[in-house]
Design a protein around this motif. Structure first.
Motif, PDB file in Angstrom:
ATOM      1  N   LEU B  17       0.864  -1.178   0.000  1.00 31.43           N
ATOM      2  CA  LEU B  17       0.000   0.000   0.000  1.00 31.43           C
ATOM      3  C   LEU B  17       0.901   1.229   0.000  1.00 31.43           C
ATOM      4  CD1 LEU B  17      -3.265   0.373   2.023  1.00 31.43           C
ATOM      5  CD2 LEU B  17      -1.788   2.326   1.612  1.00 31.43           C
ATOM      6  N   ASP B  18       0.896   1.930  -1.091  1.00 33.07           N
ATOM      7  CA  ASP B  18       1.747   3.121  -1.245  1.00 33.07           C
ATOM      8  C   ASP B  18       3.186   2.850  -0.803  1.00 33.07           C
ATOM      9  OD1 ASP B  18      -0.543   4.316  -2.084  1.00 33.07           O
ATOM     10  OD2 ASP B  18      -0.995   5.209  -0.131  1.00 33.07           O
ATOM     11  N   GLY B  19       3.708   1.724  -1.251  1.00 33.97           N
ATOM     12  CA  GLY B  19       5.102   1.427  -0.980  1.00 33.97           C
ATOM     13  C   GLY B  19       5.357   0.759   0.364  1.00 33.97           C
ATOM     14  N   ARG B  20       4.331   0.589   1.156  1.00 37.90           N
ATOM     15  CA  ARG B  20       4.458  -0.091   2.453  1.00 37.90           C
ATOM     16  C   ARG B  20       3.769  -1.427   2.398  1.00 37.90           C
ATOM     17  NH1 ARG B  20       1.900   1.216   7.001  1.00 37.90           N
ATOM     18  NH2 ARG B  20       0.316   2.303   5.784  1.00 37.90           N
ATOM     19  N   VAL B  21       4.300  -2.409   3.124  1.00 39.67           N
ATOM     20  CA  VAL B  21       3.593  -3.679   3.228  1.00 39.67           C
ATOM     21  C   VAL B  21       2.652  -3.601   4.414  1.00 39.67           C
ATOM     22  CG1 VAL B  21       3.827  -6.158   3.585  1.00 39.67           C
ATOM     23  CG2 VAL B  21       5.503  -4.930   2.195  1.00 39.67           C
ATOM     24  N   VAL B  22       1.355  -3.834   4.143  1.00 38.48           N
ATOM     25  CA  VAL B  22       0.370  -3.683   5.217  1.00 38.48           C
ATOM     26  C   VAL B  22      -0.495  -4.931   5.325  1.00 38.48           C
ATOM     27  CG1 VAL B  22       0.250  -1.189   4.893  1.00 38.48           C
ATOM     28  CG2 VAL B  22      -1.364  -2.677   3.678  1.00 38.48           C
ATOM     29  N   GLU B  23      -1.192  -5.032   6.434  1.00 39.44           N
ATOM     30  CA  GLU B  23      -2.160  -6.115   6.639  1.00 39.44           C
ATOM     31  C   GLU B  23      -3.376  -5.885   5.746  1.00 39.44           C
ATOM     32  OE1 GLU B  23      -2.424  -8.829   9.032  1.00 39.44           O
ATOM     33  OE2 GLU B  23      -0.249  -8.533   8.859  1.00 39.44           O
ATOM     34  N   SER B  24      -3.872  -6.963   5.157  1.00 35.79           N
ATOM     35  CA  SER B  24      -5.031  -6.788   4.283  1.00 35.79           C
ATOM     36  C   SER B  24      -6.047  -7.898   4.544  1.00 35.79           C
ATOM     37  CB  SER B  24      -4.598  -6.830   2.821  1.00 35.79           C
ATOM     38  OG  SER B  24      -4.231  -8.140   2.482  1.00 35.79           O
ATOM     39  N   ILE B  25      -7.242  -7.636   4.125  1.00 39.91           N
ATOM     40  CA  ILE B  25      -8.258  -8.702   4.144  1.00 39.91           C
ATOM     41  C   ILE B  25      -8.972  -8.699   2.797  1.00 39.91           C
ATOM     42  CG2 ILE B  25     -10.048  -7.221   5.173  1.00 39.91           C
ATOM     43  CD1 ILE B  25     -11.042  -9.854   6.582  1.00 39.91           C
ATOM     44  N   THR B  26      -9.263  -9.905   2.328  1.00 39.83           N
ATOM     45  CA  THR B  26      -9.974 -10.041   1.067  1.00 39.83           C
ATOM     46  C   THR B  26     -11.282 -10.777   1.322  1.00 39.83           C
ATOM     47  OG1 THR B  26      -7.851 -10.228  -0.035  1.00 39.83           O
ATOM     48  CG2 THR B  26      -9.794 -10.876  -1.309  1.00 39.83           C
ATOM     49  N   VAL B  27     -12.366 -10.200   0.833  1.00 37.92           N
ATOM     50  CA  VAL B  27     -13.674 -10.851   0.971  1.00 37.92           C
ATOM     51  C   VAL B  27     -14.254 -11.036  -0.421  1.00 37.92           C
ATOM     52  CG1 VAL B  27     -15.949 -10.739   2.037  1.00 37.92           C
ATOM     53  CG2 VAL B  27     -14.044  -9.440   3.020  1.00 37.92           C
ATOM     54  N   ILE B  28     -14.753 -12.228  -0.666  1.00 36.18           N
ATOM     55  CA  ILE B  28     -15.473 -12.407  -1.926  1.00 36.18           C
ATOM     56  C   ILE B  28     -16.942 -12.586  -1.594  1.00 36.18           C
ATOM     57  CG2 ILE B  28     -15.687 -13.778  -4.028  1.00 36.18           C
ATOM     58  CD1 ILE B  28     -12.719 -14.376  -3.786  1.00 36.18           C
ATOM     59  N   LEU B  29     -17.700 -11.558  -1.884  1.00 37.26           N
ATOM     60  CA  LEU B  29     -19.131 -11.608  -1.583  1.00 37.26           C
ATOM     61  C   LEU B  29     -19.842 -12.523  -2.569  1.00 37.26           C
ATOM     62  CD1 LEU B  29     -19.968  -7.830  -0.933  1.00 37.26           C
ATOM     63  CD2 LEU B  29     -19.557  -9.649   0.762  1.00 37.26           C
ATOM     64  N   VAL B  58     -25.504  -8.795   5.448  1.00 39.86           N
ATOM     65  CA  VAL B  58     -25.243  -9.857   6.426  1.00 39.86           C
ATOM     66  C   VAL B  58     -23.883 -10.491   6.168  1.00 39.86           C
ATOM     67  CG1 VAL B  58     -25.996 -12.131   7.240  1.00 39.86           C
ATOM     68  CG2 VAL B  58     -27.681 -10.314   6.824  1.00 39.86           C
ATOM     69  N   GLN B  59     -23.595 -10.748   4.865  1.00 36.21           N
ATOM     70  CA  GLN B  59     -22.309 -11.342   4.516  1.00 36.21           C
ATOM     71  C   GLN B  59     -21.159 -10.475   5.009  1.00 36.21           C
ATOM     72  OE1 GLN B  59     -21.746 -12.501   0.401  1.00 36.21           O
ATOM     73  NE2 GLN B  59     -23.868 -13.205   0.201  1.00 36.21           N
ATOM     74  N   LEU B  60     -21.289  -9.162   4.786  1.00 31.07           N
ATOM     75  CA  LEU B  60     -20.190  -8.280   5.180  1.00 31.07           C
ATOM     76  C   LEU B  60     -20.033  -8.256   6.702  1.00 31.07           C
ATOM     77  CD1 LEU B  60     -18.111  -6.156   3.967  1.00 31.07           C
ATOM     78  CD2 LEU B  60     -19.557  -4.574   5.245  1.00 31.07           C
ATOM     79  N   ARG B  61     -21.171  -8.159   7.374  1.00 30.22           N
ATOM     80  CA  ARG B  61     -21.089  -8.069   8.841  1.00 30.22           C
ATOM     81  C   ARG B  61     -20.414  -9.304   9.410  1.00 30.22           C
ATOM     82  NH1 ARG B  61     -26.764  -5.308   9.623  1.00 30.22           N
ATOM     83  NH2 ARG B  61     -26.081  -3.158   9.226  1.00 30.22           N
ATOM     84  N   SER B  62     -20.630 -10.468   8.743  1.00 28.09           N
ATOM     85  CA  SER B  62     -20.081 -11.719   9.271  1.00 28.09           C
ATOM     86  C   SER B  62     -18.549 -11.720   9.277  1.00 28.09           C
ATOM     87  CB  SER B  62     -20.613 -12.914   8.472  1.00 28.09           C
ATOM     88  OG  SER B  62     -19.996 -12.923   7.200  1.00 28.09           O
ATOM     89  N   ILE B  63     -17.946 -10.804   8.531  1.00 33.53           N
ATOM     90  CA  ILE B  63     -16.489 -10.850   8.480  1.00 33.53           C
ATOM     91  C   ILE B  63     -15.837  -9.636   9.130  1.00 33.53           C
ATOM     92  CG2 ILE B  63     -16.450 -12.265   6.388  1.00 33.53           C
ATOM     93  CD1 ILE B  63     -15.438  -8.688   6.104  1.00 33.53           C
ATOM     94  N   LEU B  64     -16.652  -8.729   9.617  1.00 36.39           N
ATOM     95  CA  LEU B  64     -16.094  -7.478  10.125  1.00 36.39           C
ATOM     96  C   LEU B  64     -15.082  -7.706  11.234  1.00 36.39           C
ATOM     97  CD1 LEU B  64     -19.006  -4.880  10.019  1.00 36.39           C
ATOM     98  CD2 LEU B  64     -16.913  -4.984   8.625  1.00 36.39           C
ATOM     99  N   GLU B  65     -15.383  -8.701  12.047  1.00 38.93           N
ATOM    100  CA  GLU B  65     -14.488  -8.987  13.155  1.00 38.93           C
ATOM    101  C   GLU B  65     -13.103  -9.376  12.642  1.00 38.93           C
ATOM    102  OE1 GLU B  65     -15.022 -12.084  16.610  1.00 38.93           O
ATOM    103  OE2 GLU B  65     -16.788 -10.752  16.402  1.00 38.93           O
ATOM    104  N   ARG B  66     -13.100 -10.206  11.584  1.00 35.80           N
ATOM    105  CA  ARG B  66     -11.810 -10.665  11.049  1.00 35.80           C
ATOM    106  C   ARG B  66     -11.059  -9.532  10.348  1.00 35.80           C
ATOM    107  NH1 ARG B  66     -12.054 -16.107   7.787  1.00 35.80           N
ATOM    108  NH2 ARG B  66      -9.809 -15.666   7.808  1.00 35.80           N
ATOM    109  N   ALA B  67     -11.779  -8.461  10.012  1.00 37.15           N
ATOM    110  CA  ALA B  67     -11.153  -7.357   9.284  1.00 37.15           C
ATOM    111  C   ALA B  67     -10.380  -6.439  10.219  1.00 37.15           C
ATOM    112  CB  ALA B  67     -12.215  -6.557   8.525  1.00 37.15           C
ATOM    113  N   GLU B  68     -10.502  -6.696  11.498  1.00 34.95           N
ATOM    114  CA  GLU B  68      -9.837  -5.864  12.507  1.00 34.95           C
ATOM    115  C   GLU B  68      -8.349  -5.700  12.177  1.00 34.95           C
ATOM    116  OE1 GLU B  68     -10.860  -3.356  15.057  1.00 34.95           O
ATOM    117  OE2 GLU B  68     -12.330  -4.959  14.742  1.00 34.95           O
ATOM    118  N   GLY B  69      -7.896  -4.485  12.096  1.00 32.47           N
ATOM    119  CA  GLY B  69      -6.465  -4.241  11.899  1.00 32.47           C
ATOM    120  C   GLY B  69      -6.023  -4.214  10.459  1.00 32.47           C
ATOM    121  N   ALA B  70      -6.923  -4.516   9.547  1.00 29.35           N
ATOM    122  CA  ALA B  70      -6.534  -4.493   8.133  1.00 29.35           C
ATOM    123  C   ALA B  70      -6.608  -3.062   7.616  1.00 29.35           C
ATOM    124  CB  ALA B  70      -7.450  -5.399   7.320  1.00 29.35           C
TER     125      ALA B  70
END
Lengths: 569, 313
Positions: B17-29, B58-70
């Motif tokens: 991300l802009d030249g930095r390596v960052v934590e990410s999450i990928t969701v496929i709805l 509902v699908q998105l909400r189910s993963i919000l917890e796992r998105a923490e810190g991304a």
């Protein structure tokens, strides 16, 4: 200008010449130096760019003559074509071949040929392509040939291959032999003594094996023995045997390309031999074209190893037993795979040219083919007496099949021949004589070669001297040599009204040969090796066809007819 | 069982991300799937169900917890996020709102160009920094039309990209290495050319290595032997040789599998890891690799030029 010419034909297989910087004899292995190709059109941003790349490649050749492969595939390349007088190749496939065939290329490249998988795919694809492209164009199947399948590919009509498949396989540790492909590590010893095997250069070994096989295949086409070779070679791998059997079901494709004469011995060694065009065509002509002489007595005889049969010891003995009864008796020889051979046709191809393993055992397929043919014959031609001088399983086959005949038990011993004599004497009582055998021979062959009725036209009032036929005023009409009929101009003139086996040419006087572009119209029945009548506005001639009639009409290169006789009229 | 209330997949990862390596999450709805759904290699639409706006939320909400810190969130739909037929406006707004309320630096979504319009873009960009992925696949209209059946042109892509840039968004361009119908060499050439063509219109380019998905025209070609997925060496070649000013990344999905990009079977894991490292480092030094199969691959490049459409496997 065209740069490919077919010189010889052996079924769908052809020996040809591709006229590049070097004259290449096909079937050949095309090398990358022989052609230039701008590649797939997808290498470019648009078809126009691909066209320009091809043109600049063509220009860069200057005076060198190499094959120019146009951009492909044609659905994306639109109608890229070059208006240049150079050997051109068009890449095609089943879905686009109808359109591509109009592009009139010297060579057609079968796209993704190397992905052909299985017997049916191979046979259907090659036949579809070959039937669509002009007969005087070469068919190139890239990345497909191996030493084991090469003869089959050529037999099915491929003119050009390459070493791409075997070279790549070498890098993958796949070791090719004529008997198939093996993983290098399954072989504890290498069955090849070439230098590449000692040095471990597997791609080079594989290429060498392909080249060796190609030389052999070309030799087979030259000598007219490719079918025999293929029947052996397909045994290596079941799918290849399946391919040959499937090809044999495409009778039209094979028949339209199979010569009616060969010098070579026809080996009938396998179950596929029974389905050869030569076999089916012979029996069909005996049943539909040939008409036996009016006769009351039919003698059924076994074949002999020596051909023509009458030169064999057994048939000499039969003849001496028959003595003067010969003039009442019509003879039919029963054999496998030709089933029924009338004595008058015993020296035509392939009756005088086949060899088959003789064990005295007749398998079910042979029996069915023999009995079917014999029954058809007997339905068409009635005899008051049939004498069957047959033994063993052949005799049983006829008996079991309910053929109503006097069975003598066969054989060539003194007592056995005596039984034959007695049976014949009884049968010949009150029988009609059948006339001069030599004249019957001309009549039978004329019918066999030119169609029913030709025999009567040619032999009516005629006489035979030596091996020649003369009309009542002493003009020679035809001669027989090696079982083939050769017409004189007079003979040709007599048969002309029948309209068959005629090649009509344009307004010119040919010398020695008639080339395909000179042919205006040709009888569809004509096959390579046939005796044909050549007729033009002021010309009449006779000679041997070198290509099929349909091919003469569709080709713009190559010898159509080799003239033997010819005159301005 | 396909459930309209749970996403197709979700995973955590690390991205540039802009030249930095960052934590990410990928969701496929799980949506209705791509409306076009005609690309020869794509089997994603089979994952679709008739998901409503509420289902997607509902699908998105189910993963919000796992998105923490991304810091980077990628929300994909196996289609176009901007197609309201797939992601109804209500769901879109709710998703954007939820993400804005988290500490997300950037959202990555994907869309075909025909759904990228002024109003929609303004709306999403008002919530957060958004990067829009467009599956250009190849810069060649010939390749895209005949070998992929993508249904849009390079100029459609440029128009969409210009619009995104004019409104302050970012463009991520997907390229497909080795669509069916290209030789290994032509595939490399096409990908490098496409990367260079796409560069002025992209903020990042992602090289997708073609893999054989089930029940697709490509699968039938593969079964017939007329397609081989790209060699990983080819991907390495494209990554090494493109030399772009924007990042060129590649996630070798399915590397080493028969249906995925692969080399000889021995070096696949090692080469795939190097490709992943390169995607983060953008350092060509990560791609100094070798294996005995590399010389075979080079032979393939050479000989497929002569095979007229037959993959030499």
């Amino acid at each position: 200008m065209r740069f490919f010419e077919v010189l010889r034909r052996d079924g769908p297989a052809r020996l040809g010449r591709l006229m590049l910087d070097r004259n290449i004899t096909t079937p050949c292995i095309l090398s990358r130096e022989d052609y230039v190709c701008a590649g797939s059109v997808f290498r470019y941003r648009n078809p126009e760019e691909a066209r320009e790349a091809t043109i600049s490649l063509a220009k860069s050749l200057k005076d060198a003559r190499r094959l120019i492969v146009l951009p492909y595939p044609s659905d994306a390349a639109k109608d890229i074509d070059l208006d240049i007088d150079a050997p051109r190749a068009v890449v095609t496939d089943i879905s686009s071949v109808q359109k591509d065939a109009q592009k009139d290329a010297d060579v057609y490249v079968l796209r993704a040929a190397g992905t052909i998988a299985g017997a049916r795919d191979l046979v259907d694809t090659l036949i579809c392509i070959r039937e669509s492209i002009p007969p005087d164009s070469a068919l190139y199947a890239p990345a497909l040939a191996t030493p084991s399948n090469l003869s089959l590919l050529v037999y099915l009509g491929v003119d050009i291959v390459d070493s791409v498949r075997v070279e790549m396989d070498g890098h993958y540790n796949r070791y090719h032999t004529r008997d198939g492909v093996f993983r290098r590590d399954e072989l504890s010893e290498l069955p090849c003594m070439c230098e590449h095997c000692s040095s471990g250069d597997m791609p080079a070994h594989n290429i060498l094996k392909l080249e060796e096989e190609l030389v052999w295949v070309r030799e087979c086409v030259r000598s007219g023995t490719l079918r025999e070779y293929v029947e052996r070679q397909v045994r290596c791998i079941p799918w290849m045997t399946a391919a040959l059997r499937l090809a044999d079901r495409q009778e039209r494709y094979l028949e339209r390309r199979t010569p009616t004469y060969r010098k070579s011995v026809m080996y009938a060694n396998t179950s596929e031999s029974l389905h050869r065009v030569e076999v089916r065509r012979f029996v069909s002509r005996v049943l539909t074209r040939y008409r036996p002489p009016e006769s009351d007595v039919l003698l059924l005889l076994p074949c002999s190893a020596r051909k023509p049969y009458s030169e064999s010891r057994s048939h000499r003995l039969f003849r001496s037993v028959m003595g003067s009864m010969r003039r009442f008796v019509h003879e039919l020889i029963l054999t496998s795979p030709l089933a029924i051979v009338p004595r008058e046709l015993e020296d035509v191809y392939p009756a005088a040219h086949y060899d088959t393993p003789v064990t005295g055992v007749w398998d079910l397929e042979e029996r069915a083919w023999l009995m079917g043919s014999l029954r058809s014959y007997l339905e068409r031609h009635r005899y008051s007496n049939i004498v069957a001088h047959l033994e063993g399983e052949l005799c049983d086959t006829l008996r079991d099949g309910g053929i109503d005949a006097v069975y003598t038990g066969g054989g060539t011993g003194q007592e056995e021949l005596e039984r034959l004599r007695e049976a014949l004497e009884f049968a010949c009582k009150d029988a009609r004589p059948i006339g001069n055998f030599r004249l019957q021979e001309f009549r039978a062959k004329a019918d066999y070669y030119f169609g029913s009725g030709a025999g009567d036209v040619l032999t009516d009032g005629a006489r035979v001297k030596g091996n020649r036929l003369f009309d009542s005023s002493g003009r020679a009409l035809a001669s027989i040599s090696s079982g083939r009929l050769a017409l004189t101009l007079e003979g040709a003139r007599m048969l002309l009204p029948l309209g068959s086996y005629t090649v009509r040419i344009g307004d010119f006087i040919p010398k020695g040969t008639v080339l395909a572009p000179g042919v205006v119209e040709a009888d569809e029945q004509i096959r390579p090796g046939d005796e044909v009548i050549v007729v033009g506005d002021g010309f009449l001639g006779a000679g041997r066809a070198r290509m099929s009639g349909w091919e003469m009409a569709a080709s713009r290169r190559g010898v159509a007819v080799e003239l033997r006789e010819g005159a301005e009229v | 069982m396909k459930n309209s209330r749970s996403p197709v997949a979700v995973w955590r990862g690390r991205d540039l991300l802009d030249g930095r390596v960052v934590e990410s999450i990928t969701v496929i709805l799980r949506t209705r799937g791509c409306r076009w759904n005609r690309c020869l290699m794509c089997g994603y639409a089979q994952e679709g169900v008739d998901a409503s706006a509420e289902d997607l939320i509902v699908q998105l909400r189910s993963i919000l917890e796992r998105a923490e810190g991304a810091e980077l969130v990628k929300i994909y739909t196996s289609g176009s996020f901007l197609d309201t037929f797939e992601v109804p406006e209500a769901a879109r707004l709710e998703i954007l709102r939820s993400l804005r309320d988290m500490n997300v630096r950037r959202l990555v979504i994907e869309s075909r160009p025909e759904y990228i319009d002024h109003l929609g873009l303004e709306q999403i960009l008002s919530f957060l920094d958004v990067e829009i992925g467009i599956g250009l696949e190849s810069s060649s209209d010939l390749v895209r039309e005949h070998l992929i059946n993508k249904g849009f042109t390079f100029s459609d892509f440029v128009r969409a990209s210009d619009l995104i840039h004019s409104l302050g968004g970012r463009v991520k361009t997907y390229l497909l290495l080795k669509p069916p119908g290209l030789s290994e060499m032509d595939a490399i050439v096409d990908a490098i050319r496409s990367a260079r063509d796409a560069e002025p219109h992209s903020d990042i380019i992602s090289l997708n290595l073609c893999n054989v998905q089930r029940n697709t025209p490509l699968e039938r070609m593969w079964q017939r032997g007329s397609y081989r997925p790209p060699w990983l060496w080819s991907a390495v070649e494209v990554l090494r040789e493109s030399s772009l000013r924007v990042p060129l990344i590649c996630d070798p999905v399915g590397a080493g599998a028969k249906r995925g990009p692969h080399n000889c079977g021995t070096c696949d894991g090692y080469v795939a890891d190097a490709i992943r490292s390169f995607s983060l480092s953008q350092s060509r030094a990560d791609l100094n690799l070798d294996c005995s199969c590399r010389s075979i691959w080079m032979k393939v490049l050479e000989l497929e030029d002569l095979s007229f459409g037959t993959p030499l496997v």
